[in-house]
Design a protein around this motif. Structure first.
Motif, PDB file in Angstrom:
ATOM      1  N   SER A   1      -2.811  -1.583   3.283  1.00  0.00           N
ATOM      2  CA  SER A   1      -3.740  -2.312   4.452  1.00  0.00           C
ATOM      3  C   SER A   1      -3.134  -1.695   5.553  1.00  0.00           C
ATOM      4  O   SER A   1      -2.176  -0.989   5.850  1.00  0.00           O
ATOM      5  CB  SER A   1      -3.317  -4.083   4.209  1.00  0.00           C
ATOM      6  N   ARG A   2      -3.858  -1.998   6.942  1.00  0.00           N
ATOM      7  CA  ARG A   2      -3.301  -1.614   8.224  1.00  0.00           C
ATOM      8  C   ARG A   2      -1.974  -2.223   8.488  1.00  0.00           C
ATOM      9  O   ARG A   2      -1.542  -3.325   8.083  1.00  0.00           O
ATOM     10  CB  ARG A   2      -4.347  -2.297   9.136  1.00  0.00           C
TER      11      ARG A   2
ATOM     12  N   HIS B   1      -9.839  -6.717   9.608  1.00  0.00           N
ATOM     13  CA  HIS B   1      -9.843  -8.203   9.505  1.00  0.00           C
ATOM     14  C   HIS B   1     -10.886  -8.870   8.490  1.00  0.00           C
ATOM     15  O   HIS B   1     -11.068  -9.764   8.055  1.00  0.00           O
ATOM     16  CB  HIS B   1     -10.303  -9.107  10.824  1.00  0.00           C
ATOM     17  N   ASP B   2     -11.235  -7.871   7.274  1.00  0.00           N
ATOM     18  CA  ASP B   2     -12.002  -8.222   6.314  1.00  0.00           C
ATOM     19  C   ASP B   2     -11.110  -8.915   5.157  1.00  0.00           C
ATOM     20  O   ASP B   2     -10.332  -8.100   4.745  1.00  0.00           O
ATOM     21  CB  ASP B   2     -12.797  -7.251   5.781  1.00  0.00           C
TER      22      ASP B   2
ATOM     23  N   HIS C   1     -10.815   5.046   4.988  1.00  0.00           N
ATOM     24  CA  HIS C   1      -9.658   5.613   4.271  1.00  0.00           C
ATOM     25  C   HIS C   1      -9.261   4.216   3.290  1.00  0.00           C
ATOM     26  O   HIS C   1      -9.008   4.461   2.112  1.00  0.00           O
ATOM     27  CB  HIS C   1      -8.370   5.898   5.108  1.00  0.00           C
ATOM     28  N   LEU C   2      -9.047   3.022   4.025  1.00  0.00           N
ATOM     29  CA  LEU C   2      -9.031   1.951   3.326  1.00  0.00           C
ATOM     30  C   LEU C   2     -10.056   1.400   2.286  1.00  0.00           C
ATOM     31  O   LEU C   2      -9.959   0.628   1.403  1.00  0.00           O
ATOM     32  CB  LEU C   2      -8.469   0.706   4.202  1.00  0.00           C
TER      33      LEU C   2
END
Length: 125
Positions: A77-78, A67-68, A61-62
């Motif tokens: 973002s998460r 952690h990228d 989805h993103l």
């Protein structure tokens, strides 16, 4: 052996599955864990598989891995997880469902507001 004969070799996937199952069963024997029910081996494996699949859906989805650094400044973002209890073939499983900042993440495996995941074992197998 004839050129047309195919050697009888077990696929790697089957060997891997057998090895994982054997390790899990050994761990259950040592710890005295039950196979079914809350905290049971099958319940924990179901939870782990579902959470891994939900994390993969979030990554898709993103558009970037967890952690990228490439995800910084991407606009979304998460944003942690939410706890959700789902009824599966293995019993009630409490999951950590990932969230995103703008709330646009719609899991396909376990849609929002769904509380029952029937046929999960058939989907995995």
């Amino acid at each position: 052996m004839n050129d047309n004969e195919i050697p009888a070799v077990e696929p790697v996937e089957d060997k891997l599955v057998d090895e994982v199952v054997e390790r899990l069963m050994d761990r259950a024997d040592v710890s005295g864990a039950a196979l079914l029910g809350e905290g049971g081996l099958l319940t924990e494996v179901t939870r782990a598989v579902l959470e891994r699949a939900l994390d993969a859906e979030m990554t898709d989805h993103l558009g970037y891995e967890k952690h990228d650094p490439g995800g910084r400044g991407s606009g979304n973002s998460r944003n942690g997880t939410s706890s959700k209890t789902v009824l599966t073939d293995a019993g009630a499983v409490t999951l950590a469902v990932p969230r995103d900042r703008d709330g646009s993440f719609e899991p396909q495996l376990l849609p929002k507001h769904a509380r029952r995941l029937a046929g999960f074992n058939e989907q995995v197998l």
